[in-house]
Design a protein around this motif. Structure first.
Motif, PDB file in Angstrom:
ATOM      1  N   ASP A  90       0.819  -1.218   0.000  1.00  0.00           N
ATOM      2  CA  ASP A  90       0.000   0.000   0.000  1.00  0.00           C
ATOM      3  C   ASP A  90       0.848   1.262   0.000  1.00  0.00           C
ATOM      4  OD1 ASP A  90      -2.371  -1.441   0.037  1.00  0.00           O
ATOM      5  OD2 ASP A  90      -2.429  -1.518   2.239  1.00  0.00           O
ATOM      6  N   THR A  91       2.146   1.111   0.236  1.00  0.00           N
ATOM      7  CA  THR A  91       3.063   2.256   0.247  1.00  0.00           C
ATOM      8  C   THR A  91       4.195   2.008  -0.730  1.00  0.00           C
ATOM      9  OG1 THR A  91       2.586   2.720   2.586  1.00  0.00           O
ATOM     10  CG2 THR A  91       4.591   3.678   1.669  1.00  0.00           C
ATOM     11  N   LEU A  92       4.487   3.002  -1.550  1.00  0.00           N
ATOM     12  CA  LEU A  92       5.578   2.923  -2.523  1.00  0.00           C
ATOM     13  C   LEU A  92       6.708   3.830  -2.063  1.00  0.00           C
ATOM     14  CD1 LEU A  92       3.529   3.302  -5.851  1.00  0.00           C
ATOM     15  CD2 LEU A  92       4.103   1.197  -4.625  1.00  0.00           C
ATOM     16  N   LEU A  93       7.910   3.269  -1.951  1.00  0.00           N
ATOM     17  CA  LEU A  93       9.110   4.043  -1.637  1.00  0.00           C
ATOM     18  C   LEU A  93       9.979   4.077  -2.884  1.00  0.00           C
ATOM     19  CD1 LEU A  93      11.296   5.438   0.058  1.00  0.00           C
ATOM     20  CD2 LEU A  93      11.962   3.183   0.939  1.00  0.00           C
ATOM     21  N   PHE A  94      10.243   5.277  -3.396  1.00  0.00           N
ATOM     22  CA  PHE A  94      11.076   5.424  -4.572  1.00  0.00           C
ATOM     23  C   PHE A  94      12.505   5.746  -4.144  1.00  0.00           C
ATOM     24  CE2 PHE A  94       6.821   6.286  -6.175  1.00  0.00           C
ATOM     25  CZ  PHE A  94       6.800   5.506  -7.321  1.00  0.00           C
ATOM     26  N   LEU A  95      13.435   4.903  -4.594  1.00  0.00           N
ATOM     27  CA  LEU A  95      14.869   5.134  -4.437  1.00  0.00           C
ATOM     28  C   LEU A  95      15.493   5.168  -5.821  1.00  0.00           C
ATOM     29  CD1 LEU A  95      16.107   2.749  -1.575  1.00  0.00           C
ATOM     30  CD2 LEU A  95      15.720   5.212  -1.438  1.00  0.00           C
ATOM     31  N   ASP A  96      16.557   5.936  -5.983  1.00  0.00           N
ATOM     32  CA  ASP A  96      17.325   5.847  -7.222  1.00  0.00           C
ATOM     33  C   ASP A  96      18.328   4.704  -7.109  1.00  0.00           C
ATOM     34  OD1 ASP A  96      15.970   7.885  -8.419  1.00  0.00           O
ATOM     35  OD2 ASP A  96      17.535   9.392  -8.149  1.00  0.00           O
ATOM     36  N   ALA A  97      18.775   4.213  -8.252  1.00  0.00           N
ATOM     37  CA  ALA A  97      19.706   3.080  -8.262  1.00  0.00           C
ATOM     38  C   ALA A  97      21.050   3.434  -7.638  1.00  0.00           C
ATOM     39  CB  ALA A  97      19.913   2.585  -9.694  1.00  0.00           C
ATOM     40  N   ASP A  98      21.373   4.734  -7.574  1.00  0.00           N
ATOM     41  CA  ASP A  98      22.636   5.169  -6.962  1.00  0.00           C
ATOM     42  C   ASP A  98      22.402   5.847  -5.615  1.00  0.00           C
ATOM     43  OD1 ASP A  98      21.471   7.527  -7.779  1.00  0.00           O
ATOM     44  OD2 ASP A  98      22.986   8.014  -9.277  1.00  0.00           O
ATOM     45  N   THR A  99      21.274   5.520  -4.972  1.00  0.00           N
ATOM     46  CA  THR A  99      20.961   6.097  -3.662  1.00  0.00           C
ATOM     47  C   THR A  99      20.936   4.974  -2.633  1.00  0.00           C
ATOM     48  OG1 THR A  99      19.670   7.866  -4.679  1.00  0.00           O
ATOM     49  CG2 THR A  99      19.295   7.447  -2.349  1.00  0.00           C
ATOM     50  N   VAL A 100      21.945   4.946  -1.793  1.00  0.00           N
ATOM     51  CA  VAL A 100      22.152   3.856  -0.833  1.00  0.00           C
ATOM     52  C   VAL A 100      21.386   4.159   0.446  1.00  0.00           C
ATOM     53  CG1 VAL A 100      23.882   2.564   0.467  1.00  0.00           C
ATOM     54  CG2 VAL A 100      24.398   3.384  -1.852  1.00  0.00           C
ATOM     55  N   ALA A 101      20.674   3.161   0.947  1.00  0.00           N
ATOM     56  CA  ALA A 101      19.796   3.350   2.104  1.00  0.00           C
ATOM     57  C   ALA A 101      20.548   3.194   3.420  1.00  0.00           C
ATOM     58  CB  ALA A 101      18.643   2.348   2.041  1.00  0.00           C
ATOM     59  N   HIS A 102      20.339   4.133   4.344  1.00  0.00           N
ATOM     60  CA  HIS A 102      20.771   3.962   5.733  1.00  0.00           C
ATOM     61  C   HIS A 102      19.997   2.772   6.319  1.00  0.00           C
ATOM     62  CE1 HIS A 102      20.823   4.784  10.084  1.00  0.00           C
ATOM     63  NE2 HIS A 102      21.952   5.435   9.863  1.00  0.00           N
ATOM     64  N   ALA A 183      11.805   9.022  -1.451  1.00  0.00           N
ATOM     65  CA  ALA A 183      10.474   9.577  -1.194  1.00  0.00           C
ATOM     66  C   ALA A 183       9.442   8.458  -1.258  1.00  0.00           C
ATOM     67  CB  ALA A 183      10.130  10.664  -2.211  1.00  0.00           C
ATOM     68  N   SER A 184       8.446   8.531  -0.379  1.00  0.00           N
ATOM     69  CA  SER A 184       7.395   7.512  -0.370  1.00  0.00           C
ATOM     70  C   SER A 184       6.029   8.167  -0.465  1.00  0.00           C
ATOM     71  CB  SER A 184       7.485   6.647   0.893  1.00  0.00           C
ATOM     72  OG  SER A 184       7.380   7.441   2.063  1.00  0.00           O
ATOM     73  N   VAL A 185       5.068   7.418  -1.013  1.00  0.00           N
ATOM     74  CA  VAL A 185       3.712   7.911  -1.215  1.00  0.00           C
ATOM     75  C   VAL A 185       2.756   6.726  -1.101  1.00  0.00           C
ATOM     76  CG1 VAL A 185       3.875   7.625  -3.731  1.00  0.00           C
ATOM     77  CG2 VAL A 185       2.212   9.242  -2.776  1.00  0.00           C
ATOM     78  N   ASP A 186       1.533   6.993  -0.666  1.00  0.00           N
ATOM     79  CA  ASP A 186       0.551   5.914  -0.630  1.00  0.00           C
ATOM     80  C   ASP A 186       0.177   5.508  -2.051  1.00  0.00           C
ATOM     81  OD1 ASP A 186      -2.448   7.372  -1.115  1.00  0.00           O
ATOM     82  OD2 ASP A 186      -0.837   8.666  -0.377  1.00  0.00           O
ATOM     83  N   ARG A 187      -0.014   4.236  -2.259  1.00  0.00           N
ATOM     84  CA  ARG A 187      -0.254   3.683  -3.590  1.00  0.00           C
ATOM     85  C   ARG A 187      -1.555   4.206  -4.202  1.00  0.00           C
ATOM     86  NH1 ARG A 187      -2.284  -1.344  -5.589  1.00  0.00           N
ATOM     87  NH2 ARG A 187      -1.211  -2.010  -7.488  1.00  0.00           N
TER      88      ARG A 187
END
Length: 440
Positions: A90-102, A183-187
């Motif tokens: 129900d939630t979409l989190l968009f990351l770029d391919a060169d954005t490393v997650a903490h 960034a995340s947004v509800d689906r």
């Protein structure tokens, strides 16, 4: 509610020809505090020369991961949409391919949306722009130390809005900071706006345009977006093409054609994120005050000018001007009337929808008086490329300048006339209801 098999968060990662960076980003998702059973990862491969499926498959034993590949390069918007269409959460989190997650990034995004209890919302995270040492540490799977982070590597959006006034400006136009690297947004909201605009195949602004539609979908609610500086990510160094800047300007022109509103129009100027936020807030206040104080009304026009407008091709800016008898091919910027084929909610500082020489004249009733000092020259200079002359109408029954603050209001017409005389042919006409400055 998610089922046992349904993930609670879908991480959408668009990628193109950047397998090494994608590998590092996917590795960071294996080190999250959020259990791997609670999220899924969908990689969108936008026609990479070497398919990225093999990169994704290397993590199949540690992540719930899928790869959606297009054989042709279709652009970032189409790639994100194709990957998001595979998402189940129900939630979409968009990351770029060169954005490393903490390690806590996914947990923070999920917790934010869980707290909304089904209500729509957007969470914007922070990123650090790393240099070589930080990138090398991440590639080795090591944590980022404080010595690798300083002001030169910080998120430019946060630097721009660190002033208290800019923080207060954020709810007026949070989409300006809506970059999809974290960034995340509800689906449901994603589906209601139709995802990203696939017409935008070039680099830049496609994410801001998406979040602009999300913002206005929900009535520009000031609590819809939140900026979380603790939702951390790290941007890997990559080659930036100088042509991207030119491509982004093409996308900006497209945005201005698509959204004929002042809040997109102000982005056309070269400014910081914080200045864009402030200008959108200020012009929103100006339009409200302009209407509230009874400015911009056609009744202020001298009879001869009103008669001329009935026969000429003109742009008329004012409140209520869309009801006037205007000549063929005329347009209005009337914020007191709904937008339509001949009426827009613009200021007039760009005027890109008019060809050179397309208009006989431009008439602006009072709104020009609320322009910031750097925007009035843009309106006049660009306007005289589109029309033979510009009529700046200043209604005599204007409010006190100080009472309008923080909205700017030109009150001293003598000072303004002296300033404009140095650059234009200016004629001043004083009438019963208004003073008119004719600019050629």
């Amino acid at each position: 509610m998610p089922t046992m098999d349904q993930p609670r968060l879908s991480v959408v990662i668009p990628a193109h020809n950047n397998g090494a960076a994608l590998d590092t980003t996917l590795a960071s998702l294996t080190r999250q505090t959020l259990p791997p059973a609670e999220f899924e990862v969908i990689v969108g491969d936008d026609g990479s020369a070497v398919p990225l499926t093999t990169v994704a498959q290397r993590f199949a034993d540690r992540l719930r991961i899928d790869c959606v590949r297009s054989e042709a390069n279709r652009g970032r918007s189409a790639n994100r949409n194709a990957a998001a269409a595979r998402a189940r959460a129900d939630t979409l989190l968009f990351l770029d391919a060169d954005t490393v997650a903490h390690p806590t990034l996914l947990a923070r995004h999920r917790a934010h949306h869980d707290a909304l209890d089904g209500r729509p919302g957007v969470l914007l995270g922070q990123r650090y722009d790393l240099d070589w040492a930080g990138a090398d540490a991440l590639r080795r799977g090591e944590p980022i130390g404080a010595e690798m982070l300083d002001a030169e590597r910080g998120d430019p959006r946060l630097e721009d809005i660190s002033h208290p006034q800019r923080i207060r400006d954020f709810p007026s136009a949070p989409w300006v900071l809506g970059l999809t690297h974290n960034a995340s947004v509800d689906r449901k909201s994603f589906l209601r706006v139709g995802g990203f605009d696939e017409t935008m195949v070039k680099w830049g602004f496609e994410d801001l345009e998406f979040f602009y539609r999300i913002f206005h979908l929900h009535g520009a609610r000031p609590d819809l977006f939140e900026l979380d500086v603790e939702a951390l990510s790290y941007h890997l160094p990559h080659f930036r093409k100088t042509s991207n800047g030119l491509a982004s300007m093409d996308n900006m022109k497209y945005l201005l054609r698509k959204h004929l509103r002042y809040d997109v129009e102000v982005l056309y100027s070269i400014n910081t994120f914080g200045r864009h936020l402030g200008r959108i807030r200020l012009y929103g206040q100006a339009i409200d005050a302009y209407r509230r104080e009874g400015l911009g009304r056609p009744a202020a026009l001298p009879a001869a000018l009103r008669a001329e407008l009935a026969t000429r091709a003109a742009l008329v800016v004012g409140n209520g001007v869309s009801t006037m008898d205007l000549g063929p091919d005329s347009q209005t910027f009337d914020h007191d009337a709904p937008p339509g084929p001949t009426n827009s909610h613009l200021l007039g500082t760009v005027l890109q929808q008019f060809k050179a020489g397309a208009l006989d004249l431009i008439v602006n009733i009072d709104l020009w008086r609320c322009f910031l000092p750097e925007d009035l020259p843009a309106f006049l200079t660009r306007g005289l490329l589109k029309a033979d002359r510009i009529e700046l109408v200043a209604t005599h029954a204007a409010p006190d300048q100080r009472a309008m603050l923080p909205v700017p209001l030109v009150a001293d017409l003598d000072y303004l006339t002296d300033m404009l005389h140095q650059h234009f042919d200016v004629t001043v006409g004083v009438h019963d209801t208004a003073t008119v400055l004719t600019i050629r």
